[in-house]
Design a protein around this motif. Sequence first.
Motif, PDB file in Angstrom:
ATOM      1  N   ILE A   1      -3.050   0.500  -3.993  1.00 19.44           N
ATOM      2  CA  ILE A   1      -2.818  -0.873  -3.541  1.00 19.44           C
ATOM      3  C   ILE A   1      -2.303  -1.679  -4.730  1.00 19.44           C
ATOM      4  O   ILE A   1      -2.957  -1.704  -5.789  1.00 19.44           O
ATOM      5  CB  ILE A   1      -4.128  -1.483  -3.006  1.00 19.44           C
ATOM      6  N   LYS A   2      -1.142  -2.300  -4.572  1.00 21.27           N
ATOM      7  CA  LYS A   2      -0.522  -3.046  -5.676  1.00 21.27           C
ATOM      8  C   LYS A   2      -0.163  -4.439  -5.196  1.00 21.27           C
ATOM      9  O   LYS A   2       0.238  -4.621  -4.039  1.00 21.27           O
ATOM     10  CB  LYS A   2       0.772  -2.353  -6.143  1.00 21.27           C
ATOM     11  N   VAL A   3      -0.260  -5.396  -6.122  1.00 24.81           N
ATOM     12  CA  VAL A   3       0.305  -6.720  -5.841  1.00 24.81           C
ATOM     13  C   VAL A   3       1.819  -6.510  -5.775  1.00 24.81           C
ATOM     14  O   VAL A   3       2.406  -5.873  -6.665  1.00 24.81           O
ATOM     15  CB  VAL A   3      -0.081  -7.706  -6.964  1.00 24.81           C
TER      16      VAL A   3
ATOM     17  N   CYS B   1       0.855  -1.198   0.000  1.00 23.24           N
ATOM     18  CA  CYS B   1       0.000   0.000   0.000  1.00 23.24           C
ATOM     19  C   CYS B   1       0.885   1.240   0.000  1.00 23.24           C
ATOM     20  O   CYS B   1       1.778   1.354   0.841  1.00 23.24           O
ATOM     21  CB  CYS B   1      -0.874   0.022   1.248  1.00 23.24           C
ATOM     22  N   GLU B   2       0.647   2.122  -0.956  1.00 26.54           N
ATOM     23  CA  GLU B   2       1.396   3.382  -1.032  1.00 26.54           C
ATOM     24  C   GLU B   2       0.410   4.544  -0.923  1.00 26.54           C
ATOM     25  O   GLU B   2      -0.721   4.441  -1.416  1.00 26.54           O
ATOM     26  CB  GLU B   2       2.132   3.472  -2.382  1.00 26.54           C
ATOM     27  N   LEU B   3       0.817   5.637  -0.303  1.00 31.20           N
ATOM     28  CA  LEU B   3      -0.062   6.808  -0.255  1.00 31.20           C
ATOM     29  C   LEU B   3      -0.216   7.331  -1.679  1.00 31.20           C
ATOM     30  O   LEU B   3       0.746   7.327  -2.459  1.00 31.20           O
ATOM     31  CB  LEU B   3       0.533   7.889   0.646  1.00 31.20           C
ATOM     32  N   LYS B   4      -1.415   7.738  -2.035  1.00 35.29           N
ATOM     33  CA  LYS B   4      -1.638   8.245  -3.395  1.00 35.29           C
ATOM     34  C   LYS B   4      -1.409   9.760  -3.374  1.00 35.29           C
ATOM     35  O   LYS B   4      -2.290  10.532  -3.014  1.00 35.29           O
ATOM     36  CB  LYS B   4      -3.045   7.920  -3.887  1.00 35.29           C
ATOM     37  N   ILE B   5      -0.194  10.160  -3.747  1.00 38.08           N
ATOM     38  CA  ILE B   5       0.213  11.571  -3.692  1.00 38.08           C
ATOM     39  C   ILE B   5      -0.617  12.348  -4.715  1.00 38.08           C
ATOM     40  O   ILE B   5      -0.763  11.907  -5.868  1.00 38.08           O
ATOM     41  CB  ILE B   5       1.713  11.724  -4.029  1.00 38.08           C
ATOM     42  N   ASP B   6      -1.163  13.474  -4.316  1.00 35.79           N
ATOM     43  CA  ASP B   6      -2.049  14.226  -5.212  1.00 35.79           C
ATOM     44  C   ASP B   6      -1.253  15.338  -5.897  1.00 35.79           C
ATOM     45  O   ASP B   6      -1.242  16.492  -5.464  1.00 35.79           O
ATOM     46  CB  ASP B   6      -3.215  14.829  -4.405  1.00 35.79           C
TER      47      ASP B   6
HETATM   48  N1  LIG Z   1      -0.069   9.170  -7.123  1.00 33.99           N
HETATM   49  C1  LIG Z   1       0.658   8.167  -6.614  1.00 33.99           C
HETATM   50  O1  LIG Z   1       1.207   8.291  -5.516  1.00 33.99           O
HETATM   51  C2  LIG Z   1       0.808   6.890  -7.402  1.00 33.99           C
HETATM   52  C3  LIG Z   1       0.287   6.800  -8.692  1.00 33.99           C
HETATM   53  N2  LIG Z   1       0.425   5.646  -9.413  1.00 33.99           N
HETATM   54  C4  LIG Z   1       1.082   4.603  -8.862  1.00 33.99           C
HETATM   55  O2  LIG Z   1       1.248   3.439  -9.552  1.00 33.99           O
HETATM   56  C5  LIG Z   1       0.641   3.356 -10.867  1.00 33.99           C
HETATM   57  C6  LIG Z   1       1.722   3.606 -11.864  1.00 33.99           C
HETATM   58  C7  LIG Z   1       2.235   2.213 -12.200  1.00 33.99           C
HETATM   59  C8  LIG Z   1       1.096   1.267 -11.974  1.00 33.99           C
HETATM   60  C9  LIG Z   1       0.115   1.967 -11.066  1.00 33.99           C
HETATM   61  N3  LIG Z   1       1.612   4.642  -7.619  1.00 33.99           N
HETATM   62  C10 LIG Z   1       1.496   5.765  -6.871  1.00 33.99           C
HETATM   63  N4  LIG Z   1       2.034   5.785  -5.608  1.00 33.99           N
END
Ligand SMILES: NC(=O)c1cnc(OC2CCCC2)nc1N
Length: 329
Positions: free
Chosen positions: A288-290, A115-120
């Motif tokens: 959220i990414k695998v 899980c990564e924060l979705k930076i705006d």
């Molecule tokens: N705004 C973000 O923080 C963010 C945007 N996109 C992605 O991954 C996309 C790109 C590659 C596959 C999904 N990750 C992030 N953290």
Amino acid sequence: MAKESPAEAQERIETLKTLLNRYSYEYYVLDKPSISDKEYDQQYQELERLEKTHPELITTDSPTQRIGGTILPGFTKVQHDSPMLSLGNAFNQEELLQFHQRISKLTDQPLQYICELKIDGLAVSLKYENGLFIQGATRGDGNTGEDITQNLRTVKAIPLRLNEPLTFEVRGECYMPKASFVQLNTDRDEKGLEIFANPRNAAAGSLRQLDSSVAASRNLSIYLYSATNFEQLVVETQDALLNRLAQVGLRTNPERRLFDSIEEVWAFTEEIAAKRKELPYDIDGIVIKVNAFAAQEEIGYTVKAPRWAIAYKFKAEEAETIVRDIEWT
Ligand SMILES: NC(=O)c1cnc(OC2CCCC2)nc1N
């Protein structure tokens, strides 16, 4: 007549570039400065003086070269080597569960999520050649973006040279920290200028400047989150990739977490929703990414987005008027 010989000047210039680029990395990438601004300025001014006396010794990775001397007539187009993908969205727990059930059917591998924060901010691409930053571009329509190298060179969190002579492309989100946004709007309001509705629009407006000295004044920052041809990086998961990007000198967001169940992912989204206001930058959700690249490849992609990732979007702030984002992709 310069008091030092060209050879002495060359050696001193190399030393100063290495020192100043390291200080900049500590301050803007690690947020942990090791010297005072005064000491930095003294060494920066010495470098400027030496480069003025010996202009033939100026190199593209010198910190004095972050602000370009010219105002661009326009932005040229950049064809991305691989599409900059968009993300599917989930707006509630049920849709998050459906995402998990959908992809569980597409692989027998155990699913670990990162899980990564979705930076705006604004999605950008950075190209490095033998460790040197050579090109920066906007996402554009995903296939074609605009060359904003001059403006991205002014972003101090973007290293002009990596710790390793890598040739690859990294992608991330260029954003304006909340504190810079408040300061900018205060300054603009005092000058009777129109203020920006939110940090994302302010970042977009800053990267759209043809005069890089304006972009340089906007205190933008960046978090990187993906790379192309990462084979040379020898990583097999998204988490390992982020650690590797940090190792070579790139700025990555530290709030990432690994989970083995979608229930834990949901709990994390609630934890971050509760502390979103305290963050020094705007986020509009959680990505959220695998985590394992092998599982990502097996799960695959739709026409324009990965199947192995989803953006869980927070509810827009009630107080915030829904503003039209600056249409500059
Ligand atoms: N705004 C973000 O923080 C963010 C945007 N996109 C992605 O991954 C996309 C790109 C590659 C596959 C999904 N990750 C992030 N953290």
